[in-house]
Design a protein around this motif. Structure first.
Motif, PDB file in Angstrom:
ATOM      1  N   PRO A  57      50.300  24.842  39.179  1.00 11.41           N
ATOM      2  CA  PRO A  57      49.608  25.615  40.216  1.00 11.41           C
ATOM      3  C   PRO A  57      49.353  27.044  39.748  1.00 11.41           C
ATOM      4  O   PRO A  57      50.168  27.625  39.027  1.00 11.41           O
ATOM      5  CB  PRO A  57      50.588  25.575  41.397  1.00 11.41           C
ATOM      6  CG  PRO A  57      51.923  25.295  40.798  1.00 11.41           C
ATOM      7  CD  PRO A  57      51.670  24.456  39.585  1.00 11.41           C
ATOM      8  N   HIS A  58      48.222  27.589  40.127  1.00 10.21           N
ATOM      9  CA  HIS A  58      47.897  28.972  39.768  1.00 10.21           C
ATOM     10  C   HIS A  58      48.444  29.967  40.781  1.00 10.21           C
ATOM     11  O   HIS A  58      48.578  31.147  40.464  1.00 10.21           O
ATOM     12  CB  HIS A  58      46.385  29.142  39.636  1.00 10.21           C
ATOM     13  CG  HIS A  58      45.838  28.615  38.355  1.00 10.21           C
ATOM     14  ND1 HIS A  58      44.496  28.682  38.021  1.00 10.21           N
ATOM     15  CD2 HIS A  58      46.451  28.021  37.290  1.00 10.21           C
ATOM     16  CE1 HIS A  58      44.310  28.147  36.821  1.00 10.21           C
ATOM     17  NE2 HIS A  58      45.464  27.733  36.375  1.00 10.21           N
ATOM     18  N   ARG A  59      48.720  29.513  41.975  1.00 11.33           N
ATOM     19  CA  ARG A  59      49.360  30.379  42.985  1.00 11.33           C
ATOM     20  C   ARG A  59      50.072  29.476  43.983  1.00 11.33           C
ATOM     21  O   ARG A  59      49.648  28.336  44.207  1.00 11.33           O
ATOM     22  CB  ARG A  59      48.337  31.298  43.670  1.00 11.33           C
ATOM     23  CG  ARG A  59      47.469  30.701  44.707  1.00 11.33           C
ATOM     24  CD  ARG A  59      46.250  31.576  45.001  1.00 11.33           C
ATOM     25  NE  ARG A  59      46.213  32.235  46.272  1.00 11.33           N
ATOM     26  CZ  ARG A  59      45.891  31.666  47.430  1.00 11.33           C
ATOM     27  NH1 ARG A  59      45.672  30.373  47.496  1.00 11.33           N
ATOM     28  NH2 ARG A  59      45.818  32.372  48.526  1.00 11.33           N
ATOM     29  N   PRO A  60      51.158  29.953  44.569  1.00  9.83           N
ATOM     30  CA  PRO A  60      51.935  29.092  45.471  1.00  9.83           C
ATOM     31  C   PRO A  60      51.215  28.869  46.802  1.00  9.83           C
ATOM     32  O   PRO A  60      50.436  29.696  47.259  1.00  9.83           O
ATOM     33  CB  PRO A  60      53.231  29.888  45.677  1.00  9.83           C
ATOM     34  CG  PRO A  60      52.852  31.307  45.430  1.00  9.83           C
ATOM     35  CD  PRO A  60      51.779  31.276  44.382  1.00  9.83           C
ATOM     36  N   ARG A  61      51.488  27.699  47.398  1.00  8.66           N
ATOM     37  CA  ARG A  61      51.038  27.360  48.745  1.00  8.66           C
ATOM     38  C   ARG A  61      49.518  27.484  48.911  1.00  8.66           C
ATOM     39  O   ARG A  61      49.025  27.960  49.931  1.00  8.66           O
ATOM     40  CB  ARG A  61      51.773  28.210  49.790  1.00  8.66           C
ATOM     41  CG  ARG A  61      53.273  27.963  49.820  1.00  8.66           C
ATOM     42  CD  ARG A  61      53.967  28.815  50.856  1.00  8.66           C
ATOM     43  NE  ARG A  61      53.871  30.237  50.549  1.00  8.66           N
ATOM     44  CZ  ARG A  61      54.644  30.860  49.664  1.00  8.66           C
ATOM     45  NH1 ARG A  61      55.584  30.198  49.015  1.00  8.66           N
ATOM     46  NH2 ARG A  61      54.501  32.151  49.443  1.00  8.66           N
ATOM     47  N   THR A  62      48.784  27.069  47.899  1.00  4.05           N
ATOM     48  CA  THR A  62      47.322  27.107  47.965  1.00  4.05           C
ATOM     49  C   THR A  62      46.812  25.874  48.698  1.00  4.05           C
ATOM     50  O   THR A  62      47.255  24.756  48.435  1.00  4.05           O
ATOM     51  CB  THR A  62      46.715  27.145  46.554  1.00  4.05           C
ATOM     52  OG1 THR A  62      47.215  28.298  45.872  1.00  4.05           O
ATOM     53  CG2 THR A  62      45.199  27.218  46.611  1.00  4.05           C
ATOM     54  N   VAL A  63      45.882  26.070  49.602  1.00  2.00           N
ATOM     55  CA  VAL A  63      45.248  24.952  50.296  1.00  2.00           C
ATOM     56  C   VAL A  63      44.359  24.217  49.284  1.00  2.00           C
ATOM     57  O   VAL A  63      43.497  24.826  48.654  1.00  2.00           O
ATOM     58  CB  VAL A  63      44.393  25.452  51.475  1.00  2.00           C
ATOM     59  CG1 VAL A  63      43.673  24.277  52.147  1.00  2.00           C
ATOM     60  CG2 VAL A  63      45.255  26.205  52.478  1.00  2.00           C
TER      61      VAL A  63
END
Length: 322
Positions: A44-50
Motif C-alpha cells: 500500500p502507498h498510504r494506510p486506509r486508502t479507499v
C-alpha cells in the motif's frame, strides 16, 4: 482469502481543491489490482486508502473545463496524475512517469459514495449507457487496449490470450473487430465458453498448445509459470505482452526454446490518457459485449473473494448509488 480485507467506515464528503472535481459515484468495477492490494501482493502507498479505480459517476462540484460541467457523467481510472515534466512525460510515456499517482492506491478510490479526482484525468462518458457496462472499460478495457498495442499484433494476425477475465474478454473483442484470429487459453471452462461465444477461433486449457503458432500473445493471468508456455507458442518474431501489475515468479527460460528467432517478452505498465481516450473512442464506434456480475456496495468483500476464486465470468461491478 481467509480474512475480510475491507472495512466499511464513514468519512466526511471531501471538498475539491483547484483542479479537482467531486464525483457522486454510481458504480465501481472490481479489478484484480484491488485484490492484489487487499491480499498484500502490492505494498500500500498510504494506510486506509479507499480502493477502486473503475468508477462511473456525475460531477457535483469543481468543474471548470468547458467539456465538463456539474452534472456531466465521467469515469475515473487507474492513472490519477503525472508530473508532466519528467523525461518520460515529455516523450509521451506518462505511464512511466517518475511521480505518477494512482486512484485507490495513492488516493481514495471509487468504493465510496463520493470521489475526488483531478479534472484533467477524468474521462467524459455517455449518459445513455448503463453505468454497469461502462465501468469495466475504465481499467480492464484501457489496460487491455494498451496490452494489445504492446503485443505488436500484425493485421489479420494470430493472437493468444492467456487468462480470460474482465480485461481479456474486452481485449479479445477489440482484436476480433480488427480482423485477428484469437485463441484463448484459460483454466476456466465457463471462460472458454464465453470466449467462443464472443468469436474466439479456439479456447483451450491454460497450459495447452494453441492450434497454430501465434504472432502475438497477451498474458492476463498473474501466473509466471505461463510465461515460458506462451513464449514457446509464439511464431518467429512474435511478441508476448504481460499485462498485469503483479506476476508470480517466472521459471528459468531456455534461450533457444523460448527467446531465439527474435521473440520478444515485454511488460505493460499502466496506461497513458491517450490510450484511454483512444480505447473509449473505439468502444463508442464498435460496441463491445461487456459481461458483468453486479454486487451491492455492501458486498465488496464478497466480490473480491469471488474474483480470487475465479467464480465469475467478466467483471464484478459494485452498485454504489442511483
Amino acid at each position: 482469502m481467509s480474512t475480510e480485507p475491507l472495512k466499511r467506515v464513514r468519512i466526511p464528503v471531501p471538498e475539491p481543491l483547484p483542479g479537482q472535481v467531486l464525483i457522486k459515484v454510481e458504480v465501481c468495477a472490481v479489478c484484480r489490482t484491488d485484490l492484489h492490494l487487499a491480499e498484500g501482493d502490492l505494498e500500500p502507498h498510504r494506510p486506509r486508502t479507499v480502493p477502486g479505480h473503475e468508477a462511473v459517476g456525475h460531477i457535483v462540484a469543481g468543474a471548470t473545463n468547458a467539456d465538463l460541467t456539474v452534472g456531466s457523467r465521467v469515469g475515473v481510472a487507474w492513472l490519477r496524475s503525472t508530473c508532466g515534466t519528467c523525461r518520460y512525460c515529455l516523450r509521451g510515456a506518462e505511464n512511466l512517469c517518475l511521480y505518477s499517482t494512482y486512484t485507490g492506491w495513492d488516493a481514495d478510490g471509487g468504493y465510496a459514495e463520493y470521489l475526488l479526482a483531478p479534472e484533467a484525468y477524468v474521462y467524459p462518458l455517455p449518459k445513455d449507457h448503463p453505468a454497469e457496462k461502462l465501468a469495466p472499460l475504465l481499467c480492464a478495457g484501457i489496460i487491455g487496449y494498451r496490452a494489445l498495442l504492446q503485443a505488436d499484433l500484425p493485421p489479420g494476425g494470430r493472437l493468444g490470450i492467456y487468462g480470460f477475465g474482465a480485461s481479456a474478454h474486452l481485449t479479445a473483442q477489440v482484436a476480433i473487430a480488427q480482423g485477428a484470429a484469437v485463441h484463448v487459453l484459460t483454466r476456466s471452462e465457463k471462460a472458454r465458453e464465453l470466449a467462443l461465444d464472443l468469436g474466439a477461433a479456439s479456447a483451450r486449457g491454460a497450459y495447452d498448445t494453441p492450434p497454430e503458432p501465434l504472432d502475438s500473445a497477451i498474458l492476463f493471468a498473474p501466473v509466471g509459470d505461463l510465461v515460458p508456455v506462451a513464449l514457446e507458442a509464439l511464431d518467429r518474431g512474435g511478441t508476448l505482452a504481460v499485462a498485469g501489475i503483479h506476476l508470480t515468479d517466472i521459471p528459468s527460460l531456455t534461450y533457444e526454446r523460448h527467446l531465439f528467432q527474435e521473440r520478444v517478452l515485454r511488460s505493460v505498465t499502466a496506461n497513458t490518457r491517450e490510450d484511454g481516450h483512444a480505447f473509449l473512442a473505439f468502444a463508442a464506434h464498435n460496441p463491445l459485449q461487456v459481461t458483468t456480475v453486479p454486487y451491492d456496495f455492501t458486498q465488496a468483500t464478497d466480490a473480491l473473494t469471488d474474483l480470487a476464486a475465479d467464480r465469475m465470468n467478466g467483471a464484478a461491478v459494485l452498485h454504489i448509488s442511483n
